[in-house]
Design an enzyme around this catalytic site. Sequence first.
Site, PDB file in Angstrom:
ATOM      1  CE1 TYR A  33      36.405 -60.301  20.137  1.00  0.00           C
ATOM      2  CE2 TYR A  33      34.634 -58.898  20.929  1.00  0.00           C
ATOM      3  CZ  TYR A  33      35.728 -59.100  20.113  1.00  0.00           C
ATOM      4  OH  TYR A  33      36.128 -58.106  19.263  1.00  0.00           O
ATOM      5  NE  ARG A  52      31.011 -62.937  14.479  1.00  0.00           N
ATOM      6  CZ  ARG A  52      30.892 -61.632  14.342  1.00  0.00           C
ATOM      7  NH1 ARG A  52      31.158 -61.062  13.184  1.00  0.00           N
ATOM      8  NH2 ARG A  52      30.511 -60.871  15.339  1.00  0.00           N
ATOM      9  NE  ARG A 100      52.206 -68.496  31.085  1.00  0.00           N
ATOM     10  CZ  ARG A 100      53.070 -68.836  30.131  1.00  0.00           C
ATOM     11  NH1 ARG A 100      53.785 -69.940  30.245  1.00  0.00           N
ATOM     12  NH2 ARG A 100      53.231 -68.083  29.066  1.00  0.00           N
ATOM     13  CE  LYS A 147      33.035 -60.150  17.773  1.00  0.00           C
ATOM     14  NZ  LYS A 147      33.799 -58.976  17.358  1.00  0.00           N
ATOM     15  CD  GLU A 180      38.541 -57.068  10.058  1.00  0.00           C
ATOM     16  OE1 GLU A 180      37.304 -57.152  10.099  1.00  0.00           O
ATOM     17  OE2 GLU A 180      39.301 -57.984  10.422  1.00  0.00           O
ATOM     18  CG  LEU A 205      34.836 -60.906  12.641  1.00  0.00           C
ATOM     19  CD1 LEU A 205      35.317 -62.234  13.216  1.00  0.00           C
ATOM     20  CD2 LEU A 205      34.385 -59.997  13.768  1.00  0.00           C
TER      21      LEU A 205
HETATM   22  N1  PDD Z   1      33.625 -55.663  16.659  1.00  0.00           N
HETATM   23  N2  PDD Z   1      35.841 -56.575  12.212  1.00  0.00           N
HETATM   24  C1  PDD Z   1      36.347 -56.603  13.456  1.00  0.00           C
HETATM   25  C2  PDD Z   1      37.823 -56.734  13.610  1.00  0.00           C
HETATM   26  C3  PDD Z   1      35.493 -56.501  14.571  1.00  0.00           C
HETATM   27  O1  PDD Z   1      36.008 -56.548  15.809  1.00  0.00           O
HETATM   28  C4  PDD Z   1      34.107 -56.355  14.370  1.00  0.00           C
HETATM   29  C5  PDD Z   1      33.151 -56.262  15.517  1.00  0.00           C
HETATM   30  C6  PDD Z   1      33.625 -56.319  13.046  1.00  0.00           C
HETATM   31  C7  PDD Z   1      32.160 -56.186  12.722  1.00  0.00           C
HETATM   32  O2  PDD Z   1      31.473 -57.371  13.021  1.00  0.00           O
HETATM   33  P1  PDD Z   1      29.944 -57.351  13.489  1.00  0.00           P
HETATM   34  O3  PDD Z   1      29.216 -56.629  12.434  1.00  0.00           O
HETATM   35  O4  PDD Z   1      29.573 -58.763  13.595  1.00  0.00           O
HETATM   36  O5  PDD Z   1      29.912 -56.616  14.802  1.00  0.00           O
HETATM   37  C8  PDD Z   1      34.521 -56.460  11.994  1.00  0.00           C
HETATM   38  C9  PDD Z   1      32.807 -55.632  17.851  1.00  0.00           C
HETATM   39  C10 PDD Z   1      31.611 -54.759  17.725  1.00  0.00           C
HETATM   40  C11 PDD Z   1      33.673 -55.289  19.034  1.00  0.00           C
HETATM   41  O6  PDD Z   1      34.714 -55.918  19.155  1.00  0.00           O
HETATM   42  O7  PDD Z   1      33.317 -54.460  19.866  1.00  0.00           O
END
Ligand code: PDD
Length: 293
Positions: A33, A52, A100, A147, A180, A205
């Site tokens: 996603y 990405r 499945r 992601k 993170e 990420l």
């Molecule tokens: N989340 N780390 C994780 C685990 C994340 O899920 C996200 C983003 C980030 C920051 O990445 P970016 O700057 O590209 O948004 C880092 C999004 C916003 C979400 O899942 O809602």
Amino acid sequence: MPRFAYVDGRYVPHAKACVHIEDRGFQFADAVYEVIAIRGGVLMDERGHIDRLVRSLNELKIALPMSIAALQLVMRELVRRNRVHDAALYMQITRGQAPRDFRFGPGLVPTLVMTVRRADFSHAKQLADGLSVMAVRDIRWARPDIKTVMLLPSSLAKMHAIEQGADDAWLVDADGYVTEGSSNNAWIVTGDGEIVTRPADGRILKGVTRNALQHVAKLFQLRIVERPFTIAEAQSAREAFTTSASAFVLPVVSIDGKPVGDGKPGPVARDLRAQYLAYSNGAHGAPIGWTPS
Ligand code: PDD
């Protein structure tokens, strides 16, 4: 006003949007996603997010369901139909539908879902008060650099932090280093002014906002250092903050109940947020209105 979602080639009322129960996204979390902020009608950092997305798909050998140009058209049409100016766009791509089975064949047709949701990007309360975070053991799979929609450990970590009275979780690896936030990248500012974030070493990420912030910080000749840091170091830092597409830059003022710095939102996070927003408006060489070649 009715909300619309995009599901596999059709714009449908949000309340009726659905995918099949045999979709591998549902059965196996076999999906990736992206989240893209729309500010003043403009998709922020669109190129970084699409790059990405393509990387995530390639890592899992899921096909891109349409050309990038077509994907961009759908994003814009969804924004238009929902008449949003400030919103978050969510895009999920699954490997597709199949009975499945842990095995999957090569001929699956990926499922593409897109939704938009209005957002208040003033983040007034978080900016005024700052965030409190809590350390939670990082129990995610070994590929958080992709992601994927496998978000249960992050969701449980955030819920645990909230139940303890904090706003969010900072995930900590087996060696005691912060990876993170539950859905954002983690940063600290040291006593001598270094801006520190963990390297994209496969354990985090690689945030698109993180990349943009590094770009902006370099323009202002701020010292960015990529290295892991512990919760104890973060607690004794001058400032701490998080970055993400939906929250931009938000100050962190306490970690496991200990104030960071003077316990108030700090100037570095505030200035970086302002410069990041300027960047997303086209200042500092941002790729605004990007169209793929
Ligand atoms: N989340 N780390 C994780 C685990 C994340 O899920 C996200 C983003 C980030 C920051 O990445 P970016 O700057 O590209 O948004 C880092 C999004 C916003 C979400 O899942 O809602």
